[in-house]
Design a protein around this motif. Sequence first.
Motif, PDB file in Angstrom:
ATOM      1  N   ASP A 224       3.261  21.634 -18.473  1.00 44.63           N
ATOM      2  CA  ASP A 224       3.429  20.210 -18.775  1.00 44.63           C
ATOM      3  C   ASP A 224       4.660  19.917 -19.618  1.00 44.63           C
ATOM      4  O   ASP A 224       4.756  18.860 -20.228  1.00 44.63           O
ATOM      5  N   TYR A 225       5.646  20.832 -19.651  1.00 53.25           N
ATOM      6  CA  TYR A 225       6.732  20.683 -20.612  1.00 53.25           C
ATOM      7  C   TYR A 225       8.081  20.446 -19.950  1.00 53.25           C
ATOM      8  O   TYR A 225       8.421  21.083 -18.958  1.00 53.25           O
ATOM      9  N   ASP A 226       8.839  19.514 -20.574  1.00 54.36           N
ATOM     10  CA  ASP A 226      10.200  19.208 -20.124  1.00 54.36           C
ATOM     11  C   ASP A 226      11.189  20.257 -20.624  1.00 54.36           C
ATOM     12  O   ASP A 226      12.199  20.535 -19.963  1.00 54.36           O
ATOM     13  N   VAL A 227      10.931  20.785 -21.814  1.00 56.33           N
ATOM     14  CA  VAL A 227      11.799  21.777 -22.427  1.00 56.33           C
ATOM     15  C   VAL A 227      10.914  22.902 -22.964  1.00 56.33           C
ATOM     16  O   VAL A 227       9.931  22.640 -23.669  1.00 56.33           O
ATOM     17  N   VAL A 228      11.271  24.129 -22.623  1.00 49.86           N
ATOM     18  CA  VAL A 228      10.556  25.296 -23.151  1.00 49.86           C
ATOM     19  C   VAL A 228      11.587  26.248 -23.740  1.00 49.86           C
ATOM     20  O   VAL A 228      12.556  26.610 -23.066  1.00 49.86           O
ATOM     21  N   ILE A 229      11.354  26.648 -24.989  1.00 56.27           N
ATOM     22  CA  ILE A 229      12.231  27.616 -25.642  1.00 56.27           C
ATOM     23  C   ILE A 229      11.433  28.898 -25.873  1.00 56.27           C
ATOM     24  O   ILE A 229      10.411  28.881 -26.567  1.00 56.27           O
ATOM     25  N   GLU A 230      11.896  29.974 -25.265  1.00 53.51           N
ATOM     26  CA  GLU A 230      11.265  31.277 -25.434  1.00 53.51           C
ATOM     27  C   GLU A 230      11.994  32.004 -26.555  1.00 53.51           C
ATOM     28  O   GLU A 230      13.181  32.290 -26.452  1.00 53.51           O
ATOM     29  N   ALA A 231      11.282  32.297 -27.648  1.00 48.67           N
ATOM     30  CA  ALA A 231      11.912  32.874 -28.836  1.00 48.67           C
ATOM     31  C   ALA A 231      11.239  34.180 -29.243  1.00 48.67           C
ATOM     32  O   ALA A 231      11.140  34.484 -30.433  1.00 48.67           O
ATOM     33  N   VAL A 232      10.792  34.942 -28.254  1.00 51.04           N
ATOM     34  CA  VAL A 232      10.130  36.220 -28.516  1.00 51.04           C
ATOM     35  C   VAL A 232      10.914  37.367 -27.881  1.00 51.04           C
ATOM     36  O   VAL A 232      11.274  38.341 -28.539  1.00 51.04           O
TER      37      VAL A 232
END
Length: 336
Positions: A224-232
């Motif tokens: 459901d997201y417009d922006v996803v930041i993967e920080a792992v």
Amino acid sequence: MRALVLNGVKQMELSDITPGTLAPDEVRVTTAYAGICGTDKGLYAGLPGSADAVPPIVLGHENSGVVAEVGSNVTDFKVGDRVTVDPNIYDGICEYCRTGRPELCDHLSAIGVTRNGGFEENFTAPAAVVYHVPNNVSLRAAAVTEPISCAVHGMKFLKITPYQKALVIGDGFMGELFVQLLQAYGVQQVDLAGVVQEKLDFNQQHYGVTTKYNTAQGDEIPADYDVVIEAVGLPQTQEAAIEATKKGAQVLMFGVGKPDQKFSMNTYEVFKKQLTIQGSFINPNAFEDSLALLSSGKLDVEPLISHELALSEVQSYLNGNISGVSKAIAKVSGAE
């Protein structure tokens, strides 16, 4: 002077070394604080960073301090100035530098990676990569300007508008920075997924996270997201980032995986959703924005610094003997 020297893979020694010679265009900085990050852990273990670290070398690429000496050609700094330093130095003449992508420089060098950095009482840096710290920003906070600038560089790849709904995957220090940055850049809703309930609760209470997901407890993230930041930087979180998107979404793959690491994704979904998947490497031209965010109060980083260590404790931390760390910094001198 006292320095923590990396002499080989997982071999560090607190030693007395001779200070480096100051070139005409350089500044000598008495180190106040030096941040310790995942890149330092990798370099300590013999992995590459932004460039290869060849022992013997003094690590420490996240630094703040006070100017102790200026080269004969330096006019913008004087002894006593409070500063922070962008560690990355570009050649300015390769294809990437000449086409506006200096972070991809063919001959990148870096303070604390290819030349001695902040895990010593003073270090030298070209004046071109030294920045004045605003009066209302502590040197403790300024020590993490470099990781902030890396996140700011990543934000520049995204098309951000207020209506968007954003998800940060990763409740470590970088993920917590992105929570604040997304809000500073005007995103209306920022959610956080992680595995430490205390961190998830803290970010909801103090930094405005709307919805939190504890994936260690089985919480499911909706697509459901417009922006996803993967920080792992793990395959499972990278796959989760793709899966959390709605149509037309943007995914920033910020987390650093191992050099031989791979993850899988449904390429038809990438096509059908018209996804943008973007990598982000280091931090060109982002220190001014980062310091402005700190000075304005839109970034509040000191509560995220969980451990302040002496230089003599850094190796123990890199060996994994200090637990519960969100962000660690080394206090190198009493300079303020």
